[in-house]
Design an enzyme around this catalytic site. Structure first.
Site, PDB file in Angstrom:
ATOM      1  NE  ARG A  61     -12.070   8.199   9.742  1.00 19.60           N
ATOM      2  CZ  ARG A  61     -12.330   9.317   9.064  1.00 19.60           C
ATOM      3  NH1 ARG A  61     -11.950  10.482   9.518  1.00 19.60           N
ATOM      4  NH2 ARG A  61     -12.991   9.257   7.926  1.00 19.60           N
ATOM      5  CG  HIS A 106     -19.075  11.187   5.074  1.00 12.62           C
ATOM      6  ND1 HIS A 106     -19.786  12.252   4.609  1.00 12.62           N
ATOM      7  CD2 HIS A 106     -17.898  11.675   5.519  1.00 12.62           C
ATOM      8  CE1 HIS A 106     -19.047  13.351   4.770  1.00 12.62           C
ATOM      9  NE2 HIS A 106     -17.906  13.022   5.313  1.00 12.62           N
ATOM     10  CB  SER A 166     -15.628  18.301   2.465  1.00 10.20           C
ATOM     11  OG  SER A 166     -15.311  18.731   3.764  1.00 10.20           O
ATOM     12  CG  HIS A 208     -16.394   8.245   4.613  1.00  3.92           C
ATOM     13  ND1 HIS A 208     -15.659   8.649   3.537  1.00  3.92           N
ATOM     14  CD2 HIS A 208     -15.903   8.910   5.678  1.00  3.92           C
ATOM     15  CE1 HIS A 208     -14.763   9.527   3.954  1.00  3.92           C
ATOM     16  NE2 HIS A 208     -14.874   9.681   5.234  1.00  3.92           N
ATOM     17  N   GLY A 228       0.844  -1.196   0.000  1.00  2.56           N
ATOM     18  CA  GLY A 228       0.000   0.000   0.000  1.00  2.56           C
ATOM     19  C   GLY A 228       0.875   1.239   0.000  1.00  2.56           C
ATOM     20  N   GLY A 247       0.979   3.781   4.183  1.00  6.48           N
ATOM     21  CA  GLY A 247       2.015   2.983   3.516  1.00  6.48           C
ATOM     22  C   GLY A 247       3.095   3.850   2.890  1.00  6.48           C
ATOM     23  CG  LEU A 254      -2.452  10.095   3.562  1.00  7.81           C
ATOM     24  CD1 LEU A 254      -3.419  10.873   4.432  1.00  7.81           C
ATOM     25  CD2 LEU A 254      -1.341  11.012   3.087  1.00  7.81           C
ATOM     26  CG  LEU A 304      -6.618  13.049   5.842  1.00  3.76           C
ATOM     27  CD1 LEU A 304      -6.624  14.444   5.231  1.00  3.76           C
ATOM     28  CD2 LEU A 304      -6.359  12.023   4.756  1.00  3.76           C
ATOM     29  NE  ARG A 355     -17.062  12.388   9.223  1.00  3.16           N
ATOM     30  CZ  ARG A 355     -15.906  12.151   8.635  1.00  3.16           C
ATOM     31  NH1 ARG A 355     -15.383  10.946   8.661  1.00  3.16           N
ATOM     32  NH2 ARG A 355     -15.266  13.108   8.015  1.00  3.16           N
TER      33      ARG A 355
END
Lengths: 655, 252
Positions: A453, A284, A302, A419, A58, A63, A61, A459, A348
């Site tokens: 989350r 989401h 977003s 999501h 992978g 990997g 971000l 990120l 969410r």
């Protein structure tokens, strides 16, 4: 083995049958745990690092940042991705931002507050030690990314700008227009390309991991298929790192890229890695509604849109008037009314569940009735269209391209979609799975987000694991030494290669009547219906009956054209869908056993009199880590009890 | 809607390719272009034919994986990525011609799939800031004028899809390369390597077989991220300066 699986079952490893779950989470004052642990860990001498090889699967971000950082430290890295370039990993699609406890806005943020918000947001199903560490290194991530040239948004004085995001009451989110994930990924990608040029990373693109190689009780390699020429081969190393993302595509329709899949973690699970909290998936709230059967994926916008947009539906069920003809007093701004202190910015799961509820009442909008309005009319009146364009211009353009409606004039229509997956392979504090030498980072592991989350935290976790956690902890494993010399001629490699090749041959030789996609769609509908936003024991039992039937038909009636020896996208998909079929069953098993509502997971049997989610800490304050026990057999449940020394469990309330 | 699709089929890099016609009925205007191809592929598989290979992944216009030349225009008529193009942009009963990117530096792998690893090698030659993980200063120690940060972001928005190359009669990668040179060169962090970077990246671009720029502007006209040709002018300025400061790269 169940009667429904008639095919020959590949051998699965039984080496890890009696593993005890040892989180290795340190004790002591929480502020000092990571420092103390780093000090306690063994180091690999700088001159010896080049003697070790690490496989990273992978290149997103997690990997990508891990591969680059490990190479910078001096390790030899073999990095794999299924796309044509590491720059295309799905982290690229994250829009909103990345959290960090910098307190640049002087609004009372701190490492402790980010930690507190994340544990609470995760509905008390994550490990305190991990989350505190995540909050600590969040500040280093921003420094690192700025140094790499990530063009974060700035104010007129030239300093970094922040916004508040998804349920947070401080402004701690850093962003780069609506393309934060892209910019962070390009930062990691460029660092990775620099190491490729330096000869420290060997990159394998269009290459898919199809199995894990375990030799003498340690993860020592992987078997891959070259997606251009079909070549199946082994790669060996001293440790294997999976940064292969989440499994949201089990639902067929999700906001994940089409290629996202569970194969790397599922195959590792079959070899002995425990799968933790598989039913914890995130829905989401702000996605573009489905238009028809042809739909191939869902597009997320977003949730920063909720900062200025107001969510509403008509008060009357079946009201089909266009939105501008519905007067103010016949609209229900249901989030503002039900949750006055958070309003449209509730987390969410709350936003998603309420949207589903009003649609179930027949008050949904749009042609399918599965949608709610997200209205910018007030914000445009207050701030002017130009300010709104500056803040959300690219999102508005994207919405208009897809729906052919102009959101400056007509309210957007949104509906929840899958999501992110909080569940994943179980890892200890050092990010090591139950298989020694197999490390799992980013969305692929289960660790930091509990049952839900928070926005702008994915990120953060991917980069925290890849830049600042794994590079230390993997050294502690490697420094223990005792590695046998292993080459790709090892009989275990040959055996696993043969199993993978057999599987390809088998898929190609079924020659049935149905396409892979038709099975995937059917599976996705079952999982969405019974293991989506709202679950019940009855529904989950139905799903657990239906999924093995679909799987059995798949292995008898799927049609995979072409050969193995060249680019064959149907074959790639078939392998992935076959694994999703097995995972779906585990997800439903986990969901059925967890008879409580928590986080993104609403259990109909467990709610308050007002219909809010009711957590059951007395019975379910643990991580459910499932052990593979053969296809169709009930997996074995292992529990890691969670304790909360700092953030005491309370029922979440956003009223 | 009904369409006749004229699609490039090529079994492998070494074999000759040709156009094959397919008819497709019952296309909804709300379908994306790639969903239309999905449906064609489902039909082909059901009939026992080999489906059409095409690259795609995120299907939301950001990963840069998809890219088809549609009726002679890279990514089709809407200046967006192919995945964000919808069938409502076409007229009922149109004939639609679908080809892969065509450029020396992007060899065809199969059907509509091309090899774009040349772009990665351009980045490897210098498209980064040489900073390792750890030991960097606090993010706010370096104020950056908002205008510069915004312009840098305009270049950084490149998704590396390769439409600029496919659209250019010279098969040039100037817009791609200039976007990265501009993104990093506009930031203070990018200054130490600014002139080496442009020399090495342009050199690598030439090595890969991309053509030169003759200011035609097709690249910018098809760019889904609307990257301006100003970046090319900016890069040329840096390149001239770099040649004076650093001398001939071939001698290095």
């Amino acid at each position: 083995m169940s009667e429904t699986t008639t095919r020959a079952e590949p051998r699965t490893t039984t080496e890890f049958r009696n593993v005890t779950l040892e989180s290795r989470a340190p004790s002591g004052p929480i502020e000092q745990r990571w420092d103390q642990h780093r000090f306690n860990m063994k180091l690999v001498n700088p001159a010896n690092k080049r003697k070790y090889t690490i496989i990273v699967v992978g290149s997103g971000l997690a990997g990508g940042s891990a591969a680059a950082t490990l190479a910078e430290l001096g390790y030899n890295v073999l990095c794999f991705c299924y796309q044509d370039s590491p720059r295309r990993a799905h982290s690229i699609a994250a829009q909103g931002g990345i959290n960090a406890a910098k307190n640049y806005q002087n609004d009372g943020d701190s490492i402790y507050r980010l930690f507190y918000d994340t544990v609470k947001g995760g509905d008390f199903r994550s490990r305190e030690s991990n989350v505190y560490r995540l909050s600590q290194v969040s500040v280093n991530i921003i420094d690192q990314c700025v140094a790499q040239g990530v063009p974060f948004a700035r104010d007129y004085g030239g300093l970094l700008d922040n916004r508040s995001f998804g349920g947070a009451q401080v402004s701690r989110t850093f962003y780069a227009r609506g393309q934060t994930g892209q910019q962070l990924l390009l930062g990691a990608y460029q660092a990775l390309e620099r190491q490729i040029a330096a000869g420290k990373v060997k990159m394998f693109t269009r290459s898919e991991m199809l199995d894990l190689v375990i030799i003498n009780g340690r993860a020592r390699g992987i078997v891959t298929r070259d997606m251009v020429n079909g070549k199946i081969e082994s790669h060996v190393a001293d440790a294997v790192v999976l940064g292969t993302g989440g499994y949201g595509n089990v639902f067929y329709l999700s906001t994940n890229a089409k290629g996202c899949n569970t194969t790397a973690i599922w195959r590792s699970h079959r070899r002995g890695a425990f799968f933790a909290n598989p039913c914890f998936t995130q829905i989401h709230p702000t996605c573009i509604p489905v238009t028809g059967e042809h739909q191939s994926k869902l597009t997320l916008m977003s949730e920063s849109l909720r900062n200025d947009g107001r969510i509403w539906v008509p008060k009357q069920a079946g009201d089909t008037r266009p939105p501008h003809q519905i007067p103010e007093n016949e609209r229900e701004y249901y989030l503002e009314e039900r949750y006055p202190s958070f309003g449209n910015l509730v987390p969410r799961d709350v936003a998603s569940r309420n949207a589903k509820q009003v649609c179930d009442e027949g008050r949904g909008v749009g042609p399918s009735g599965l949608g709610v309005y997200l209205d910018f009319a007030d914000a445009i009146n207050r701030l002017g269209a130009n300010v709104i364009r500056q803040r959300y211009g690219n999102l508005f353009d994207m919405y208009e391209r897809i729906t052919a409606e102009n959101p400056y004039e007509v309210p957007m229509r949104i509906y929840p979609a899958i999501h992110y997956t909080m569940g994943g392979l179980w890892v200890d504090y050092e990010l090591q799975s139950t298989i020694p030498g197999l490390f799992v980072i980013g969305e692929a592991n289960f660790s930091d987000h509990g049952a839900n989350r928070l926005g702008a935290s994915a990120l953060m976790q991917g980069l925290a694991d890849g830049y600042f956690v794994l590079p230390y902890t993997i050294g502690n494993y490697l420094a223990q030494g005792g590695f046998d010399k292993v080459s790709t001629d090892n009989p275990v490699c040959r055996e696993v290669e043969a199993e993978v090749a057999d599987r390809m041959t088998q898929l190609l030789s079924i020659n049935g009547k149905r396409t892979v996609d038709s099975f995937h769609r059917e599976l996705g509908k079952v999982v969405w219906e019974y293991c989506g936003m709202s679950r019940s024991a009855d529904g989950l039992k139905k799903a657990l009956q239906r999924i093995p039937e679909i799987r059995a038909e798949f292995w008898e009636n799927v049609n995979v054209p072409g050969q193995n020896e060249n680019l064959n996208q149907s074959l790639e998909k078939a392998g992935r869908v076959a694994d999703f079929m097995e995972l779906a069953e585990l997800m439903c098993t986990d969901a059925l056993h967890r008879n409580e509502s928590c986080g993104g997971h609403f259990r109909e049997e467990s709610q308050t009199p007002e219909g809010e989610a009711l957590r059951d800490d007395a019975n379910f304050s643990y991580v459910a880590a499932w052990q593979f026990n053969g296809v169709g057999n009930k997996p074995i449940l292992n529990k890691e009890q969670l304790s909360f020394e700092y953030v005491h469990p309370t029922q979440r309330s956003y009223k | 809607m009904k369409f006749t699709l004229r699609i490039w089929r090529q079994k492998s890099p070494k074999e000759w390719g040709r156009f094959v016609n397919y008819k497709l009925d019952d296309v909804s205007p709300d379908m994306s272009f790639l969903e239309m191809l999905d449906i064609l592929n489902e039909e082909l598989i059901t009939k026992g034919d080999d489906p059409i290979a095409f690259d795609h992944d995120c299907r939301e216009g950001i990963c840069g994986m998809c890219g088809l030349v549609i009726n002679g225009i890279a990514h089709g008529p809407e200046q967006t990525t192919t995945c964000q193009l919808h069938m409502r942009s076409f007229k009922h009963v149109d004939t639609i011609t679908i080809e892969p990117w065509r450029a020396t530096a992007f060899p065809v792998i199969k059907d509509l799939v091309v090899d774009r690893t040349s772009f990665d090698r351009i980045i490897q030659s210098g498209g980064y800031i040489s900073v390792s993980t750890g030991g960097v200063p606090d993010a706010n120690t370096l104020p950056i004028a908002k205008d510069n940060a915004d312009m840098s972001m305009d270049g950084a928005a490149c998704i590396g899809c390769g439409a600029c190359v496919a659209a250019c009669p010279n098969g040039s990668a100037m817009l791609f390369t200039a976007a990265k040179v501009g993104h990093l060169g506009l930031l203070p962090q990018g200054q130490p390597e600014r002139y080496d970077r442009v020399l090495y990246m342009v050199h690598q671009m030439d090595e890969e077989g991309f053509g030169g720029c003759t200011n035609i502007g097709e690249c910018s006209a098809v760019c889904p991220k609307e990257i301006s040709m100003d970046f090319i002018a900016r890069m040329n300025r840096d390149l001239i300066k770099a040649n004076f400061i650093k001398g001939d790269i071939e001698k290095k």
